[in-house]
Design an enzyme around this catalytic site. Structure first.
Site, PDB file in Angstrom:
ATOM      1  N   THR A   1      37.299  49.247  35.976  1.00 60.09           N
ATOM      2  CA  THR A   1      36.594  50.314  36.666  1.00 60.09           C
ATOM      3  C   THR A   1      35.170  49.888  37.044  1.00 60.09           C
ATOM      4  O   THR A   1      34.588  49.074  36.346  1.00 60.09           O
ATOM      5  CB  THR A   1      36.495  51.485  35.659  1.00 60.09           C
TER       6      THR A   1
ATOM      7  N   ARG B   1      49.640  58.600  37.680  1.00 57.35           N
ATOM      8  CA  ARG B   1      48.748  58.601  36.504  1.00 57.35           C
ATOM      9  C   ARG B   1      47.292  58.684  36.965  1.00 57.35           C
ATOM     10  O   ARG B   1      46.877  58.001  37.880  1.00 57.35           O
ATOM     11  CB  ARG B   1      48.957  57.318  35.694  1.00 57.35           C
ATOM     12  N   VAL B   2      46.537  59.543  36.321  1.00 56.90           N
ATOM     13  CA  VAL B   2      45.106  59.656  36.576  1.00 56.90           C
ATOM     14  C   VAL B   2      44.375  59.471  35.255  1.00 56.90           C
ATOM     15  O   VAL B   2      44.766  60.053  34.243  1.00 56.90           O
ATOM     16  CB  VAL B   2      44.743  61.035  37.187  1.00 56.90           C
TER      17      VAL B   2
ATOM     18  N   ASP C   1      40.297  58.692  33.302  1.00 59.37           N
ATOM     19  CA  ASP C   1      39.039  59.417  33.093  1.00 59.37           C
ATOM     20  C   ASP C   1      38.081  59.327  34.275  1.00 59.37           C
ATOM     21  O   ASP C   1      37.217  60.188  34.443  1.00 59.37           O
ATOM     22  CB  ASP C   1      38.335  58.897  31.839  1.00 59.37           C
TER      23      ASP C   1
ATOM     24  N   GLY D   1      37.015  51.868  30.345  1.00 60.46           N
ATOM     25  CA  GLY D   1      37.778  51.533  29.140  1.00 60.46           C
ATOM     26  C   GLY D   1      39.118  52.222  29.088  1.00 60.46           C
ATOM     27  O   GLY D   1      39.721  52.522  30.120  1.00 60.46           O
TER      28      GLY D   1
END
Length: 312
Positions: free
Chosen positions: A179, A207-208, A210, A231
Site C-alpha cells: 500500500t 475483497r476490500v 483497510d 499492513g
C-alpha cells in the site's frame, strides 16, 4: 505559522534485506525521494495539506515499484481491484473508492467523491461511473499489470495461499511491496491523509481491506493527527488502527510517539497484525513506526533535507 511537513510510505512488510540488491534499493530510495520532495515543494509554496497528500499518492500510484495504481497486485481472477481514501483534517470530510478497475488514479477518484458527492465511499462500477461523469478517463485494467506482479500471483497460487503484500515470512522483496500513503501538515496548520492500494496478491475478487476505510487505514483530524496505514488490512480494520492513534491522543492525552507505539507494537501484533503507519500530529511531530522487517518511507519538513528509509 506551523511547521509544515509531509511523510509518505510505499508499504511495510517482511522486505528481506538479503534479497534486496543495492541497485533495487537505490530505485526505491530515488522514487521515495522524488515524491516526498515534490510534496515538500508544494507545502513550501503554500499548498493545502489535502492537495499535497493527493498529489503525493497520485505520484506513488504512477510508480510500478509500489502496489497501487500501475504495478498493483493481481486478484485470484488475474484482474486488478484498486482502493483509495483521502481525508481532510480541517472539515473531517473524507472520500473513498473501493474495487475500481478502470481508473488510472484511484486517489483522484476518492478526492472527487470527497468534493463532489454527499457520500464517503463508493464502490465498483458505481464509483467508476461517478468518476467518469466528473471527467476521469476510462482505462484498460491491463494498464496496471507488470510481469513481476504476475509472477507473484503464480507463486501464491502454486503455494495455495492468499498473500498479503506486506506480512508473513521474509520472502523475496519482489513479493513484498505494499500500500502507499501520505500525510501532511500545511502552513495553515491543517492536516490531511491519503492511502491507496491494489490489495493483496491472489485475493478473492470483491475483497476490500483497510485502505479505503476512514479510521482503519486512513484518518485525519486537525485536533490530533493524520495517519496512513500499511499492513495486514483485516487486523487494521478490526482495531480501527488509524483512528485509535487519534483517540489515544485526544482522550488520554498520550503523545504521538506513545500512541503509535501502543497501536503498532502492542495492539496489532496481539491479533497477528504486521505492518506499520505514518503519522503527523498537529504540532508537526512525525512518527513512522512498523513491526515488520521494513517499511518504505520518507519525510521532509519545509525548507529542510528529506529523510528516506527502508529498514530500521
Amino acid at each position: 505559522m506551523s511547521k509544515a511537513v509531509i511523510a509518505i510510505h510505499g508499504g511495510a512488510g517482511a522486505i528481506s534485506r538479503a534479497s534486496l540488491s543495492p541497485e533495487r534499493e537505490q530505485e526505491y530510495v530515488t522514487a521515495l525521494s522524488s515524491v516526498v520532495e515534490a510534496g515538500q515543494k508544494l507545502l513550501e509554496q503554500g499548498a493545502s495539506a489535502l492537495d499535497v497528500v493527493t498529489e503525493a499518492v497520485r505520484l506513488l500510484e504512477e510508480c510500478p515499484l509500489f502496489n497501487a495504481g500501475i504495478g498493483a497486485v493481481f486478484t485470484a481472477d488475474e484482474t486488478h481491484e484498486l482502493d483509495a481514501c483521502v481525508m481532510d483534517g480541517y472539515s473531517l470530510h473524507a472520500g473513498a473508492v473501493a474495487g475500481v478497475k478502470h481508473l488510472r488514479n484511484p486517489i483522484l477518484a476518492a478526492r472527487t467523491v470527497l468534493e463532489q458527492s454527499p457520500h464517503v465511499l463508493l464502490i465498483g462500477e458505481g464509483a467508476e461511473n461517478f468518476a467518469f461523469r466528473h471527467g476521469m478517463e476510462k482505462v484498460s485494467n491491463d494498464l496496471f499489470s507488470t510481469p513481476e506482479r504476475l509472477y507473484q500471483l503464480r507463486q501464491a497460487q502454486e503455494a495455495g495461499e492468499t498473500r498479503l503484500d506486506h506480512g508473513g515470512a521474509p520472502l523475496d522483496e519482489r513479493s513484498k511491496m505494499g500500500t502507499v500513503g501520505a500525510v501532511a501538515l500545511d502552513l495553515a496548520g491543517n492536516l490531511a491523509a491519503a492511502t491507496s492500494t491494489g490489495g493483496m496478491t491472489n485475493k478473492l475478487p470483491g475483497r476490500v481491506g483497510d485502505s479505503p476505510l476512514p479510521g482503519a487505514g486512513c484518518y485525519a483530524n486537525n485536533a490530533s493527527v493524520a495517519v496512513s496505514c500499511t499492513g495486514t488490512g483485516e487486523v487494521f480494520m478490526r482495531t480501527l488502527a488509524a483512528y485509535d492513534i487519534s483517540a489515544l491522543m485526544e482522550y488520554s492525552n498520550v503523545s504521538l510517539q506513545d500512541a503509535c507505539e501502543r497501536v503498532v507494537m502492542e495492539k496489532l501484533p496481539a491479533l497477528g497484525g504486521s505492518g506499520g503507519l505514518i503519522a503527523i500530529d498537529r504540532e508537526g511531530n512525525v512518527a513512522l513506526p512498523f513491526n515488520s522487517e521494513g517499511m518504505y518511507r520518507a519525510y521532509a519538513y519545509a525548507g529542510d533535507t528529506s529523510t528516506v528509509g527502508i529498514y530500521r
